[in-house]
Design an enzyme around this catalytic site. Structure first.
Site, PDB file in Angstrom:
ATOM      1  N   ARG A   1     114.858  11.573  64.569  1.00 12.12           N
ATOM      2  CA  ARG A   1     114.393  10.300  64.382  1.00 12.12           C
ATOM      3  C   ARG A   1     115.209  10.164  66.085  1.00 12.12           C
ATOM      4  NH1 ARG A   1     112.474  12.063  60.171  1.00 12.12           N
ATOM      5  NH2 ARG A   1     110.413  10.820  59.189  1.00 12.12           N
TER       6      ARG A   1
ATOM      7  N   GLY B   1     110.220  22.093  60.226  1.00 14.41           N
ATOM      8  CA  GLY B   1     108.655  20.857  60.377  1.00 14.41           C
ATOM      9  C   GLY B   1     108.199  19.631  60.569  1.00 14.41           C
TER      10      GLY B   1
ATOM     11  N   ARG C   1     103.002  27.188  58.277  1.00 11.49           N
ATOM     12  CA  ARG C   1     102.879  26.368  58.556  1.00 11.49           C
ATOM     13  C   ARG C   1     101.960  24.746  58.503  1.00 11.49           C
ATOM     14  NH1 ARG C   1     108.979  23.411  57.386  1.00 11.49           N
ATOM     15  NH2 ARG C   1     107.955  21.920  56.291  1.00 11.49           N
TER      16      ARG C   1
ATOM     17  N   SER D   1     103.124  11.218  53.330  1.00 10.22           N
ATOM     18  CA  SER D   1     104.593  12.432  54.262  1.00 10.22           C
ATOM     19  C   SER D   1     105.224  11.469  54.643  1.00 10.22           C
ATOM     20  CB  SER D   1     103.336  13.090  53.822  1.00 10.22           C
ATOM     21  OG  SER D   1     103.806  14.532  55.125  1.00 10.22           O
TER      22      SER D   1
ATOM     23  N   GLN E   1     106.339  12.422  57.662  1.00 15.71           N
ATOM     24  CA  GLN E   1     106.365  13.285  59.009  1.00 15.71           C
ATOM     25  C   GLN E   1     104.852  13.213  59.361  1.00 15.71           C
ATOM     26  OE1 GLN E   1     106.636  17.688  57.748  1.00 15.71           O
ATOM     27  NE2 GLN E   1     108.937  17.011  58.232  1.00 15.71           N
TER      28      GLN E   1
ATOM     29  N   ASP F   1     113.257  17.456  48.517  1.00 17.55           N
ATOM     30  CA  ASP F   1     113.816  17.983  49.276  1.00 17.55           C
ATOM     31  C   ASP F   1     115.043  18.754  48.042  1.00 17.55           C
ATOM     32  OD1 ASP F   1     112.689  18.213  51.169  1.00 17.55           O
ATOM     33  OD2 ASP F   1     113.858  16.631  52.630  1.00 17.55           O
TER      34      ASP F   1
ATOM     35  N   LYS G   1     106.420  23.941  51.611  1.00 19.04           N
ATOM     36  CA  LYS G   1     107.703  23.189  53.058  1.00 19.04           C
ATOM     37  C   LYS G   1     107.894  25.038  53.084  1.00 19.04           C
ATOM     38  CE  LYS G   1     109.433  19.892  51.369  1.00 19.04           C
ATOM     39  NZ  LYS G   1     109.457  18.209  52.749  1.00 19.04           N
TER      40      LYS G   1
ATOM     41  N   ARG H   1     117.946  25.099  51.847  1.00 17.98           N
ATOM     42  CA  ARG H   1     117.689  24.713  51.225  1.00 17.98           C
ATOM     43  C   ARG H   1     117.859  25.169  49.343  1.00 17.98           C
ATOM     44  NH1 ARG H   1     118.402  20.261  52.459  1.00 17.98           N
ATOM     45  NH2 ARG H   1     116.636  18.839  54.017  1.00 17.98           N
TER      46      ARG H   1
END
Length: 437
Positions: free
Chosen positions: A29, A96, A124, A171, A173, A319, A346, A392
């Site tokens: 960001r 993503g 995705r 979300s 996102q 996450d 994810k 992850r």
């Protein structure tokens, strides 16, 4: 040939002080808003992971002047009205966050571009973002046979329609994409959530001078506002720290101090769950920098018990659920993870992947439609685990080696560099031993 790395420890114990790399979400960001804003933005603590570097390179393609020296980044931007149409497709790699937030930004820009990703990102779903953007008047069309997937062509619109959007699923996102598009909307854009997702975008928009209103679980901004360059400090990523937080709680006689790690309340669900499971947590120092709280936290091993993770907690630790599933295998009793359907979309289907891989080690874990049920404690054996190209899951596999009786071989460990390039170095530092090769 798939690259592999074998990890093994003899009577491990974690001890020491750790400063994890910069927060991935905030790093993305900071580059985005620094490029939208006019003037100079200086970023310190930027994450040098692959995902964030994809975002940085995209804005270079759009004509923004960006200089990076390690974790320090300087951006000189003429503002998004002066961006240049890129000569080539904008490549988001595996990120993503890059893809979904860029859809909102590009929708209100002055350029036409094609947004692409790697083989994993290209599977995705994007419709959760494109549907509200299209309702704002955005011009987004599929370059391939599936309108829900990358690559997508975006023709920037000088002005978009304002919407009042009720999020079907929490979300950050999607919320961020709509707010970014809202900067170029006529009127006031409002996004409402049943459960508040991470709020880094809202905090940083205000840092760049945007007048933004919050009302309960709703956030609103008026289009047409100007953003001015500023200084941004990126704290340590709590999602990266989470792997070592779990390790410190799980391995006897362990104690780790996490320095200057992000403590944004929309992200600290991991600490709440660790405390509920019995881990010892001490907040040594808490700071704040223009709205993003961070501080120093000590986590020590203790006897662990199972717990239930669901509801409003899920957006605060989405996450971290893979590594919490691992932790649950070493806790007394049953742990239930529910309301986590988001895990299925994810980098991979993390519900299926986590249950599949932990079962290989002897864990008592079952997949449910929206989560997992884990019975503990169980003794973990060694074996070969797939990362699925998911950073992850790769880190979860490495931390599992601390509790396993034999070595664990990780397939495609290189994906860990997406968010934590120095992961294995930090693992060796805290355990005082080099992992087996």
């Amino acid at each position: 040939m798939v690259e592999k790395r074998t990890v093994a420890f003899h009577k491990p114990r974690l001890d020491g002080e750790l400063r994890v790399p910069g927060d991935k979400s905030i790093s993305h960001r900071a580059i985005m808003l620094g490029s939208i804003a006019k003037g100079r933005t200086n970023i310190s603590g930027f994450l040098e992971g692959e995902d964030c570097l994809r975002t940085l390179e995209i804005f270079k393609q759009l004509g923004v002047s960006i200089e990076r020296s390690g974790t320090d980044v300087s951006i000189d931007s003429p503002g998004m009205a002066e961006w240049k149409t890129p000569a080539d497709a904008l490549y988001a790699g595996n990120s993503g966050t890059t893809a979904r937030l860029m859809l909102g930004i590009l929708a209100g820009s002055s350029v036409e571009s094609v947004l692409t990703g790697d083989e994993y990102l290209s599977k995705r779903p994007m419709k959760r973002v494109t549907v509200p953007l299209l309702s704002m008047g955005a011009s987004i069309a599929a370059e391939g046979p599936d309108s829900d997937l990358l690559p997508l062509r975006i023709k920037g619109m000088a002005s978009l329609r304002a919407i009042d959007y009720q999020m079907p699923v929490a979300s950050a996102q999607v919320k961020s994409a709509i707010l970014f598009a809202g900067l170029q909307a006529e009127g006031t854009v409002t996004v409402s959530e049943e459960t508040v997702s991470r709020d880094h975008t809202e905090r940083m928009l205000q840092q760049f001078g945007v007048d933004l209103q919050r009302d309960g679980n709703s956030v609103s901004l008026k289009g047409g506002q100007s953003l001015a360059g500023t200084d941004v400090l990126v704290p340590g990523d709590i999602s990266s720290a989470a792997f070592f937080m779990v390790a410190a709680a799980m391995i006897p006689d362990s104690e780790v101090v996490f320095v200057d790690v992000g403590l944004n309340p929309t992200r600290t669900g991991i600490l709440d769950v660790l405390e509920a499971m019995g881990a010892q947590i001490e907040y040594i120092e808490e700071k704040g920098q223009q709205g993003e709280p961070y501080g120093t936290v000590r986590i020590s091993h203790a006897a662990l018990r199972g717990t239930e993770i669901g509801g409003d907690m899920i957006p605060r630790l989405i996450d971290e659920l893979p590594t919490l599933a691992l932790l649950a295998t070493q806790a007394e009793g049953r742990t239930v993870i529910k309301d986590a359907e988001e895990l299925r979309v994810k980098e991979t289907d993390r519900i299926k992947a986590v249950t599949t891989e932990l079962k290989k080690l002897g864990a008592s874990i079952e997949e449910t439609e929206d989560g997992m049920i884990i019975e503990g404690p169980t003794s973990l054996t060694g074996g070969t685990l797939s990362s699925y190209g998911d950073h992850r899951l790769g880190m979860m596999a490495a931390i599992a080696a601390l509790a396993a009786s034999d070595a664990i071989t990780i397939e495609d460990p290189a994906c860990i560099a997406i968010s934590y390039p120095s992961f294995f170095e930090d693992l060796e530092k805290l355990t005082g031993s080099e992992d087996a090769e």
